[in-house]
Scaffold this active site. Structure first.
Site, PDB file in Angstrom:
ATOM      1  N   CYS A   1      -1.435  -5.582   2.755  1.00 11.12           N
ATOM      2  CA  CYS A   1      -1.874  -4.499   3.639  1.00 11.12           C
ATOM      3  C   CYS A   1      -1.974  -3.156   2.929  1.00 11.12           C
ATOM      4  O   CYS A   1      -2.479  -2.186   3.506  1.00 11.12           O
ATOM      5  CB  CYS A   1      -0.941  -4.400   4.832  1.00 11.12           C
ATOM      6  SG  CYS A   1      -0.795  -5.965   5.729  1.00 11.12           S
TER       7      CYS A   1
ATOM      8  N   ASN B   1      -4.605  -6.353  13.464  1.00  8.52           N
ATOM      9  CA  ASN B   1      -4.130  -6.076  12.105  1.00  8.52           C
ATOM     10  C   ASN B   1      -5.084  -6.775  11.142  1.00  8.52           C
ATOM     11  O   ASN B   1      -5.098  -7.996  11.043  1.00  8.52           O
ATOM     12  CB  ASN B   1      -2.705  -6.600  11.944  1.00  8.52           C
ATOM     13  CG  ASN B   1      -2.123  -6.381  10.555  1.00  8.52           C
ATOM     14  OD1 ASN B   1      -2.857  -6.207   9.586  1.00  8.52           O
ATOM     15  ND2 ASN B   1      -0.808  -6.424  10.452  1.00  8.52           N
TER      16      ASN B   1
ATOM     17  N   HIS C   1      -1.687   2.103   7.558  1.00  5.65           N
ATOM     18  CA  HIS C   1      -2.121   0.727   7.822  1.00  5.65           C
ATOM     19  C   HIS C   1      -1.895   0.422   9.295  1.00  5.65           C
ATOM     20  O   HIS C   1      -0.821   0.688   9.843  1.00  5.65           O
ATOM     21  CB  HIS C   1      -1.329  -0.233   6.941  1.00  5.65           C
ATOM     22  CG  HIS C   1      -1.356  -1.643   7.411  1.00  5.65           C
ATOM     23  ND1 HIS C   1      -2.517  -2.321   7.712  1.00  5.65           N
ATOM     24  CD2 HIS C   1      -0.329  -2.537   7.645  1.00  5.65           C
ATOM     25  CE1 HIS C   1      -2.226  -3.552   8.104  1.00  5.65           C
ATOM     26  NE2 HIS C   1      -0.920  -3.699   8.074  1.00  5.65           N
TER      27      HIS C   1
END
Length: 332
Positions: free
Chosen positions: A114, A281, A251
């Site tokens: 990420c 996500n 993120h």
């Protein structure tokens, strides 16, 4: 930080298929209320059977070219942050080079989970500032739906697919990059992984699966402690105050996590850019997707000061403070 690189263009792409919280209720023991309360997510995009990470990345680059009218034939390095490459070999970056016929360009994938987008931008800045390269294409893309375990109710609600592209060019007069930080806690890798050649962690058995496996509680604890510390270091290095930031772009892992980080730093949630509410996500792609949503609706404009920070599997994180160098007069 004596940068000589500027971000000059951005593009993005998400698949057409939408998976809503109501859709997830039909395949796993969950509910819209439970998902929203814990993550803030309502939808995520899902790649078609014949769509892969390279597919999404190519379409993101096409979007960048269409909107900004840029020439990418003189790009001399292609960097693709991803955890879901089409193949182990060749790299997704090589496939993008082939798709656009870019001559004499290096091509590498970067696996920083990420934190991939911020790692990719940092590498682009380093390559250009060093004088070895002049034009770098950074494309973060993921097809996480292909490695999501849809029997795991705690993690399958999180992940979605998407890609975003950014062009970084030599510009010693108006550089974008003001400061950066990096850190890694490799001992915590067992809390977020997908097995490959190994299914044990230094003698400790792991779940033998090709799917994503995440200890959400450990990731949450690490992120809410580490990210506020990283923000402080970035601001100090750039010699600017929190109030000088136009936008904070973390993120997009979990809205509740981001709210906790902002509360600890006293940063207004209204000045945070995210992409997880409707995209989920998307790992390495989440920051560029959040940025592009805000560019398209006019929230982010040229010369805005942004704090970007990616964090996740490894555990690793990278943060950047950038002065947005992309002109607002894009082609539509």
């Amino acid at each position: 930080m004596n940068s000589k690189a500027r971000i000059t263009a951005i593009g993005s792409y998400v698949p057409n298929k939408i998976m809503s919280n109501d859709d997830l209720e039909k395949i796993v023991d969950t509910s819209d209320e439970w998902i929203v309360q814990r993550t803030g997510m309502k939808e995520r995009r899902i790649a078609a059977e014949n769509e892969f990470t390279s597919t999404l990345c190519i379409r993101a680059v096409n979007d960048l070219i269409k909107r900004y009218g840029v020439n990418i034939q003189d790009v001399d390095m292609i960097i693709v942050p991803t955890t879901t490459s089409d193949f182990a070999i060749p790299s997704t970056a090589s496939m993008i080079q082939d798709a656009f016929g870019i001559p004499e360009a290096g091509a590498i994938d970067v696996n920083a989970a990420c934190a991939g987008l911020t790692y990719g931008l940092h590498l682009a800045n380093c390559l250009i500032t060093s004088g070895l390269h002049r034009k770098v294409l950074v494309i973060a893309g993921e097809t996480l739906s292909k490695v999501t375990d849809y029997t795991d109710r705690t993690s399958c609600v999180l992940f979605g697919d998407g890609a975003g592209a950014m062009l970084v060019e030599y510009d010693a007069e108006q550089p974008s990059f003001l400061s950066y930080i990096q850190d890694t806690k490799g001992s915590s890798g067992k809390h977020l992984y997908r097995t490959a050649l190994r299914n044990e962690w230094y003698g400790e058995p792991l779940r033998d699966s090709e799917k994503m496996v995440q200890n959400g509680r450990e990731v949450y604890k690490w992120a809410t402690r580490t990210v506020p510390e990283g923000m402080e270091k970035l601001l100090e290095q750039a010699n600017i105050k929190m109030k000088d930031l136009n936008w904070f772009v973390p993120h997009s892992a979990n809205l509740r996590m981001i709210e906790s980080i902002c509360e600890k730093k006293g940063f207004p949630i209204e000045k945070v850019l995210t992409s997880m509410v409707y995209y989920g996500n998307t790992s390495s792609a989440s920051i560029v997707l959040a940025l592009d949503l805000a560019v398209k609706d006019g929230r982010v404009t040229q010369d805005d000061v942004l704090l970007l920070i990616g964090f996740g599997g490894g555990f690793t994180y990278t943060g950047l403070i950038v002065k947005w160098g992309v002109p607002s007069n894009i082609k539509e």
